[in-house]
Design a protein around this motif. Structure first.
Motif, PDB file in Angstrom:
ATOM      1  N   ALA A  88      10.894  84.395  73.565  1.00  0.00           N
ATOM      2  CA  ALA A  88      11.173  85.688  72.914  1.00  0.00           C
ATOM      3  C   ALA A  88      12.380  86.362  73.552  1.00  0.00           C
ATOM      4  CB  ALA A  88       9.949  86.598  72.999  1.00  0.00           C
ATOM      5  N   LEU A  89      12.500  86.279  74.883  1.00  0.00           N
ATOM      6  CA  LEU A  89      13.656  86.862  75.573  1.00  0.00           C
ATOM      7  C   LEU A  89      14.943  86.122  75.205  1.00  0.00           C
ATOM      8  CD1 LEU A  89      12.082  87.413  79.116  1.00  0.00           C
ATOM      9  CD2 LEU A  89      12.617  89.177  77.415  1.00  0.00           C
ATOM     10  N   TYR A  90      14.886  84.788  75.117  1.00  0.00           N
ATOM     11  CA  TYR A  90      16.065  84.001  74.754  1.00  0.00           C
ATOM     12  C   TYR A  90      16.501  84.302  73.321  1.00  0.00           C
ATOM     13  CZ  TYR A  90      14.871  81.226  78.906  1.00  0.00           C
ATOM     14  OH  TYR A  90      14.569  80.825  80.176  1.00  0.00           O
ATOM     15  N   ALA A  91      15.528  84.411  72.421  1.00  0.00           N
ATOM     16  CA  ALA A  91      15.851  84.715  71.025  1.00  0.00           C
ATOM     17  C   ALA A  91      16.457  86.108  70.905  1.00  0.00           C
ATOM     18  CB  ALA A  91      14.599  84.598  70.157  1.00  0.00           C
ATOM     19  N   GLU A  92      15.893  87.058  71.628  1.00  0.00           N
ATOM     20  CA  GLU A  92      16.423  88.426  71.604  1.00  0.00           C
ATOM     21  C   GLU A  92      17.870  88.458  72.103  1.00  0.00           C
ATOM     22  OE1 GLU A  92      15.228  92.302  74.068  1.00  0.00           O
ATOM     23  OE2 GLU A  92      13.592  91.528  72.826  1.00  0.00           O
ATOM     24  N   ALA A  93      18.187  87.577  73.044  1.00  0.00           N
ATOM     25  CA  ALA A  93      19.554  87.484  73.576  1.00  0.00           C
ATOM     26  C   ALA A  93      20.449  86.621  72.694  1.00  0.00           C
ATOM     27  CB  ALA A  93      19.526  86.922  74.998  1.00  0.00           C
ATOM     28  N   GLN A  94      19.909  86.083  71.617  1.00  0.00           N
ATOM     29  CA  GLN A  94      20.620  85.288  70.625  1.00  0.00           C
ATOM     30  C   GLN A  94      21.166  83.966  71.170  1.00  0.00           C
ATOM     31  OE1 GLN A  94      23.411  87.946  68.706  1.00  0.00           O
ATOM     32  NE2 GLN A  94      21.779  88.910  67.537  1.00  0.00           N
ATOM     33  N   ILE A  95      20.404  83.350  72.047  1.00  0.00           N
ATOM     34  CA  ILE A  95      20.747  82.000  72.498  1.00  0.00           C
ATOM     35  C   ILE A  95      20.322  81.047  71.386  1.00  0.00           C
ATOM     36  CG2 ILE A  95      20.264  80.195  74.189  1.00  0.00           C
ATOM     37  CD1 ILE A  95      20.059  82.465  76.274  1.00  0.00           C
ATOM     38  N   ARG A  96      21.246  80.287  70.881  1.00  0.00           N
ATOM     39  CA  ARG A  96      21.064  79.503  69.653  1.00  0.00           C
ATOM     40  C   ARG A  96      19.959  78.449  69.757  1.00  0.00           C
ATOM     41  NH1 ARG A  96      21.527  80.372  64.682  1.00  0.00           N
ATOM     42  NH2 ARG A  96      23.154  81.788  65.262  1.00  0.00           N
ATOM     43  N   HIS A  97      19.843  77.744  70.878  1.00  0.00           N
ATOM     44  CA  HIS A  97      18.896  76.623  70.981  1.00  0.00           C
ATOM     45  C   HIS A  97      17.979  76.797  72.195  1.00  0.00           C
ATOM     46  CE1 HIS A  97      21.244  74.458  67.968  1.00  0.00           C
ATOM     47  NE2 HIS A  97      22.303  74.897  68.631  1.00  0.00           N
ATOM     48  N   TYR A  98      16.709  76.462  71.976  1.00  0.00           N
ATOM     49  CA  TYR A  98      15.707  76.488  73.045  1.00  0.00           C
ATOM     50  C   TYR A  98      14.899  75.199  72.963  1.00  0.00           C
ATOM     51  CZ  TYR A  98      11.394  77.627  75.514  1.00  0.00           C
ATOM     52  OH  TYR A  98      10.318  77.579  76.356  1.00  0.00           O
ATOM     53  N   TRP A  99      14.724  74.546  74.112  1.00  0.00           N
ATOM     54  CA  TRP A  99      13.866  73.376  74.193  1.00  0.00           C
ATOM     55  C   TRP A  99      12.763  73.662  75.193  1.00  0.00           C
ATOM     56  CZ3 TRP A  99      17.455  68.505  74.959  1.00  0.00           C
ATOM     57  CH2 TRP A  99      18.306  68.368  73.837  1.00  0.00           C
ATOM     58  N   ARG A 100      11.565  73.197  74.857  1.00  0.00           N
ATOM     59  CA  ARG A 100      10.430  73.321  75.772  1.00  0.00           C
ATOM     60  C   ARG A 100       9.918  71.913  76.063  1.00  0.00           C
ATOM     61  NH1 ARG A 100       6.581  75.416  72.588  1.00  0.00           N
ATOM     62  NH2 ARG A 100       5.222  73.613  72.693  1.00  0.00           N
ATOM     63  N   VAL A 101       9.890  71.555  77.324  1.00  0.00           N
ATOM     64  CA  VAL A 101       9.430  70.225  77.731  1.00  0.00           C
ATOM     65  C   VAL A 101       7.989  70.355  78.205  1.00  0.00           C
ATOM     66  CG1 VAL A 101       9.811  68.261  79.259  1.00  0.00           C
ATOM     67  CG2 VAL A 101      11.778  69.604  78.434  1.00  0.00           C
ATOM     68  N   GLU A 102       7.091  69.691  77.500  1.00  0.00           N
ATOM     69  CA  GLU A 102       5.681  69.658  77.893  1.00  0.00           C
ATOM     70  C   GLU A 102       5.452  68.384  78.681  1.00  0.00           C
ATOM     71  OE1 GLU A 102       3.334  71.921  77.489  1.00  0.00           O
ATOM     72  OE2 GLU A 102       4.249  73.267  76.026  1.00  0.00           O
ATOM     73  N   THR A 103       4.934  68.520  79.866  1.00  0.00           N
ATOM     74  CA  THR A 103       4.670  67.359  80.710  1.00  0.00           C
ATOM     75  C   THR A 103       3.240  66.897  80.485  1.00  0.00           C
ATOM     76  OG1 THR A 103       3.878  68.674  82.568  1.00  0.00           O
ATOM     77  CG2 THR A 103       6.255  68.296  82.434  1.00  0.00           C
ATOM     78  N   ASP A 104       2.896  65.755  81.024  1.00  0.00           N
ATOM     79  CA  ASP A 104       1.522  65.283  80.867  1.00  0.00           C
ATOM     80  C   ASP A 104       0.542  66.129  81.677  1.00  0.00           C
ATOM     81  OD1 ASP A 104       2.315  64.375  83.338  1.00  0.00           O
ATOM     82  OD2 ASP A 104       2.007  62.260  82.906  1.00  0.00           O
ATOM     83  N   GLN A 105       1.052  67.068  82.480  1.00  0.00           N
ATOM     84  CA  GLN A 105       0.186  68.012  83.192  1.00  0.00           C
ATOM     85  C   GLN A 105      -0.196  69.183  82.285  1.00  0.00           C
ATOM     86  OE1 GLN A 105       2.819  69.187  86.372  1.00  0.00           O
ATOM     87  NE2 GLN A 105       1.656  67.963  87.836  1.00  0.00           N
ATOM     88  N   THR A 106       0.574  69.422  81.224  1.00  0.00           N
ATOM     89  CA  THR A 106       0.380  70.629  80.416  1.00  0.00           C
ATOM     90  C   THR A 106       0.018  70.345  78.969  1.00  0.00           C
ATOM     91  OG1 THR A 106       2.751  70.704  79.933  1.00  0.00           O
ATOM     92  CG2 THR A 106       1.975  71.972  81.837  1.00  0.00           C
ATOM     93  N   ALA A 107       0.094  69.107  78.537  1.00  0.00           N
ATOM     94  CA  ALA A 107      -0.190  68.753  77.146  1.00  0.00           C
ATOM     95  C   ALA A 107      -0.748  67.323  77.130  1.00  0.00           C
ATOM     96  CB  ALA A 107       1.090  68.844  76.321  1.00  0.00           C
TER      97      ALA A 107
END
Length: 194
Positions: free
Chosen positions: A130-149
């Motif tokens: 939400a903070l990145y989008a509000e700052a208008q950063i065009r691309h966001y990637w989220r890496v889920e590890t085998d510890q979290t997903a």
């Protein structure tokens, strides 16, 4: 072990000047979110390894107009009373930015990547996007590890100009092939295998 002592802010909330005056060699990660100092432990080695490996592959693919770094301060909001300055796991930003200067202004950034760990799930999945989008950063990637997903995956998002939020553009398990922010073809097995 020594106790961690931080200076007090100059007023009721932390300003950017207060934050910038903190030493760089603290044993914790600090962020400034709406004038509040947020303290987080240093990442686990596996999270650092994944971030480092992925950043190296992104950097190998990046055109000369872009540079890639890990764990560097990004200025998302320069509001005098409630500034936001945080350090994403990976940042892809304009080669025009002087690498001796911090923080990196959001308008020079095309991609931020967060590697999720058990202690950062809420922040990486909800708060920081939400903070990145509000700052208008065009691309966001989220890496889920085998510890979290259930399985290792890279979730990719792009800013939707109509809503101002991110929309999902893909889920990648073994390979990520993308044309935005630039042409990428990354074997993800080499990123996450121990």
């Amino acid at each position: 072990m020594h106790a961690l002592t931080l200076p007090l802010p100059s007023g009721d909330t932390w300003t950017r000047a207060d934050y910038e005056a903190l030493p760089e060699d603290l044993p914790v990660r600090l962020s400034l979110v709406h004038g509040e100092l947020v303290v987080n432990p240093r990442p686990r080695p596996i999270r650092q390894r994944i971030a480092r490996r992925l950043a190296a592959r992104i950097e190998d693919a990046a055109p000369d107009a872009w540079q890639v770094d890990t764990d560097v301060d990004v200025l998302l909001d320069d509001d005098e009373l409630e500034p936001v300055e945080i350090a994403p796991d990976i940042v892809v930003y304009s080669a025009d930015h002087d690498v001796y200067q911090r923080p990196i202004p959001a308008d020079l950034i095309t991609l931020v990547v967060e590697v999720v760990s058990p202690s950062t799930k809420r922040k990486d999945r909800r708060i920081q996007p939400a903070l990145y989008a509000e700052a208008q950063i065009r691309h966001y990637w989220r890496v889920e590890t085998d510890q979290t997903a259930p399985a290792f995956a890279v979730y990719t998002y792009e800013l939707d100009d109509a809503t101002g939020g991110y929309v999902a553009t893909g889920v990648h398990h073994d390979r990520i092939t993308a044309t935005l922010p630039f042409d990428l073809d990354i074997d993800l097995k080499a990123v996450h295998e121990r």
